[in-house]
Design a protein around this motif. Structure first.
Motif, PDB file in Angstrom:
ATOM      1  N   GLN A 112      12.708  -2.143  -2.327  1.00 21.44           N
ATOM      2  CA  GLN A 112      13.249  -2.553  -1.037  1.00 21.44           C
ATOM      3  C   GLN A 112      12.178  -2.451   0.050  1.00 21.44           C
ATOM      4  O   GLN A 112      12.048  -3.350   0.899  1.00 21.44           O
ATOM      5  CB  GLN A 112      14.459  -1.689  -0.666  1.00 21.44           C
ATOM      6  N   GLU A 113      11.405  -1.381   0.011  1.00 25.81           N
ATOM      7  CA  GLU A 113      10.330  -1.212   0.986  1.00 25.81           C
ATOM      8  C   GLU A 113       9.273  -2.307   0.802  1.00 25.81           C
ATOM      9  O   GLU A 113       8.753  -2.866   1.776  1.00 25.81           O
ATOM     10  CB  GLU A 113       9.697   0.171   0.825  1.00 25.81           C
ATOM     11  N   ALA A 114       8.977  -2.635  -0.465  1.00 17.16           N
ATOM     12  CA  ALA A 114       7.996  -3.678  -0.750  1.00 17.16           C
ATOM     13  C   ALA A 114       8.493  -5.043  -0.283  1.00 17.16           C
ATOM     14  O   ALA A 114       7.726  -5.846   0.259  1.00 17.16           O
ATOM     15  CB  ALA A 114       7.693  -3.707  -2.247  1.00 17.16           C
ATOM     16  N   THR A 169       2.706  -4.368   0.302  1.00 18.44           N
ATOM     17  CA  THR A 169       3.519  -4.897  -0.786  1.00 18.44           C
ATOM     18  C   THR A 169       2.842  -4.647  -2.124  1.00 18.44           C
ATOM     19  O   THR A 169       3.451  -4.120  -3.065  1.00 18.44           O
ATOM     20  CB  THR A 169       3.753  -6.410  -0.604  1.00 18.44           C
ATOM     21  N   LEU A 170       1.572  -5.019  -2.207  1.00 15.14           N
ATOM     22  CA  LEU A 170       0.837  -4.864  -3.460  1.00 15.14           C
ATOM     23  C   LEU A 170       0.699  -3.399  -3.854  1.00 15.14           C
ATOM     24  O   LEU A 170       0.838  -3.044  -5.030  1.00 15.14           O
ATOM     25  CB  LEU A 170      -0.538  -5.514  -3.335  1.00 15.14           C
ATOM     26  N   ARG A 171       0.427  -2.559  -2.882  1.00 18.99           N
ATOM     27  CA  ARG A 171       0.273  -1.130  -3.161  1.00 18.99           C
ATOM     28  C   ARG A 171       1.557  -0.547  -3.758  1.00 18.99           C
ATOM     29  O   ARG A 171       1.507   0.318  -4.643  1.00 18.99           O
ATOM     30  CB  ARG A 171      -0.090  -0.389  -1.867  1.00 18.99           C
ATOM     31  N   LEU A 172       2.681  -1.056  -3.322  1.00 16.82           N
ATOM     32  CA  LEU A 172       3.964  -0.529  -3.792  1.00 16.82           C
ATOM     33  C   LEU A 172       4.380  -1.097  -5.150  1.00 16.82           C
ATOM     34  O   LEU A 172       4.933  -0.383  -5.993  1.00 16.82           O
ATOM     35  CB  LEU A 172       5.060  -0.834  -2.758  1.00 16.82           C
ATOM     36  N   ILE A 191       7.575  -9.433   6.168  1.00 21.84           N
ATOM     37  CA  ILE A 191       6.916  -9.388   7.480  1.00 21.84           C
ATOM     38  C   ILE A 191       5.417  -9.678   7.355  1.00 21.84           C
ATOM     39  O   ILE A 191       4.679  -9.568   8.331  1.00 21.84           O
ATOM     40  CB  ILE A 191       7.140  -8.030   8.180  1.00 21.84           C
ATOM     41  N   GLY A 192       4.976 -10.032   6.152  1.00 16.62           N
ATOM     42  CA  GLY A 192       3.588 -10.427   5.967  1.00 16.62           C
ATOM     43  C   GLY A 192       2.607  -9.301   5.722  1.00 16.62           C
ATOM     44  O   GLY A 192       1.395  -9.519   5.770  1.00 16.62           O
ATOM     45  N   GLY A 194      -1.878 -10.212   5.807  1.00 15.21           N
ATOM     46  CA  GLY A 194      -1.032  -9.331   6.606  1.00 15.21           C
ATOM     47  C   GLY A 194      -1.787  -8.182   7.227  1.00 15.21           C
ATOM     48  O   GLY A 194      -3.013  -8.091   7.229  1.00 15.21           O
ATOM     49  N   ASN A 195      -0.992  -7.227   7.716  1.00 14.84           N
ATOM     50  CA  ASN A 195      -1.561  -6.053   8.375  1.00 14.84           C
ATOM     51  C   ASN A 195      -1.643  -4.894   7.413  1.00 14.84           C
ATOM     52  O   ASN A 195      -0.729  -4.651   6.650  1.00 14.84           O
ATOM     53  CB  ASN A 195      -0.683  -5.652   9.571  1.00 14.84           C
ATOM     54  N   ALA A 196      -2.687  -4.173   7.449  1.00 15.15           N
ATOM     55  CA  ALA A 196      -2.827  -2.999   6.575  1.00 15.15           C
ATOM     56  C   ALA A 196      -2.085  -1.837   7.174  1.00 15.15           C
ATOM     57  O   ALA A 196      -1.929  -1.737   8.381  1.00 15.15           O
ATOM     58  CB  ALA A 196      -4.315  -2.651   6.410  1.00 15.15           C
TER      59      ALA A 196
END
Length: 255
Positions: free
Chosen positions: A55-57, A69-72, A63-64, A252-254
């Motif tokens: 869900q967090e990912a 996303t990838l880390r999760l 939101i970009g 996206g934003n880090a």
């Protein structure tokens, strides 16, 4: 000791022995149940933790924030989580946070499709449809769409309706089968299928013509923003090849 007295004593002794065995068995059962009660929540906790991460990912994806996303999702995808594999495949498909690689995207879709994830099956079917990361293969298109449709995926059901209406990807032309799949999809609220079913009732395609039913289904589709189209039976849902590098490799934003 008289025989009668012995029998009474023997009966009492047996009763006490049976009682002890029963109590021992009961204690063992309670202990086993307790162990199971301790084990089951840990499984639930693991599943719940994965759901929270997904869900967090998904929120980060929408939101970009593709780095997050990838880390999760990468650890989950590597561990075999089908939903994470689909999301990771989408990132590689569109170059979101990573260098675009349609071959890698198709591989992640394949892994999830093998676990009967219907969304992955639909996405992989589109890959085979246009040769995105895999060779074009009409039989795979039909096979994957059918598997997804049979598991209840509305998008796949609508695609089967189109295939049977026009004899695409090895499907024989069959108006009744086309209508059947379109109706299954439409009853799940899939807008394109609602419009298609409306046209079926209007023109008697695979079903007896019924103006009232046609109007009802057209209205359902219109409520979702789709209007009537005169050439609906000649339309094909095409998968558009993602353009190269639709997003920067870091995306996206880090965080």
């Amino acid at each position: 000791m008289p025989l009668r007295a012995w029998r009474a004593t023997d009966s009492g002794e047996k009763g006490r022995l049976m009682k002890r065995h029963f109590l021992a068995a009961l204690c063992a059962a309670v202990a086993l149940a307790g162990a199971m009660a301790l084990a089951v929540p840990s499984v639930w906790a693991a599943s719940g933790a994965e759901d929270r991460i997904l869900q967090e990912a998904w929120t980060a994806y929408n939101i970009g924030n593709y780095r997050k996303t990838l880390r999760l999702i990468e650890p989950l995808a590597g561990d075999g989580n089908a939903r994470a594999q689909v999301m990771l495949g989408r990132c590689y498909e569109n170059g979101l946070g990573v260098q675009q690689d349609l071959g890698v995207a198709a591989q992640w879709f394949q892994l999830a499709a093998e676990q009967n994830d219907s969304e992955a099956q639909v996405l992989l079917a589109y890959c085979y449809q246009v040769g995105a990361g895999v060779p074009k293969d009409p039989r795979q298109v039909m096979n994957l769409m059918t598997r997804a449709a049979e598991s209840g995926n509305a998008e796949a059901q609508f695609n089967l309706a189109l295939n049977y209406s026009q004899g695409l990807y090895g499907a024989p032309k069959n108006e009744k089968e086309s209508f059947r799949w379109a109706e299954l999809s439409a009853r799940q609220g899939y807008a394109q299928a609602e419009r298609f079913v409306g046209a079926c009732y209007e023109y008697g395609f695979g079903v007896t013509a019924d103006p009232a039913q046609a109007q009802s289904w057209y209205a359902k589709a219109a409520a979702q923003g789709l209007t009537r189209e005169g050439s609906i039976f000649n339309k094909v849902t095409e998968y558009t090849m993602p353009p190269a590098e639709t997003a920067a490799p870091q995306g996206g934003n880090a965080q």
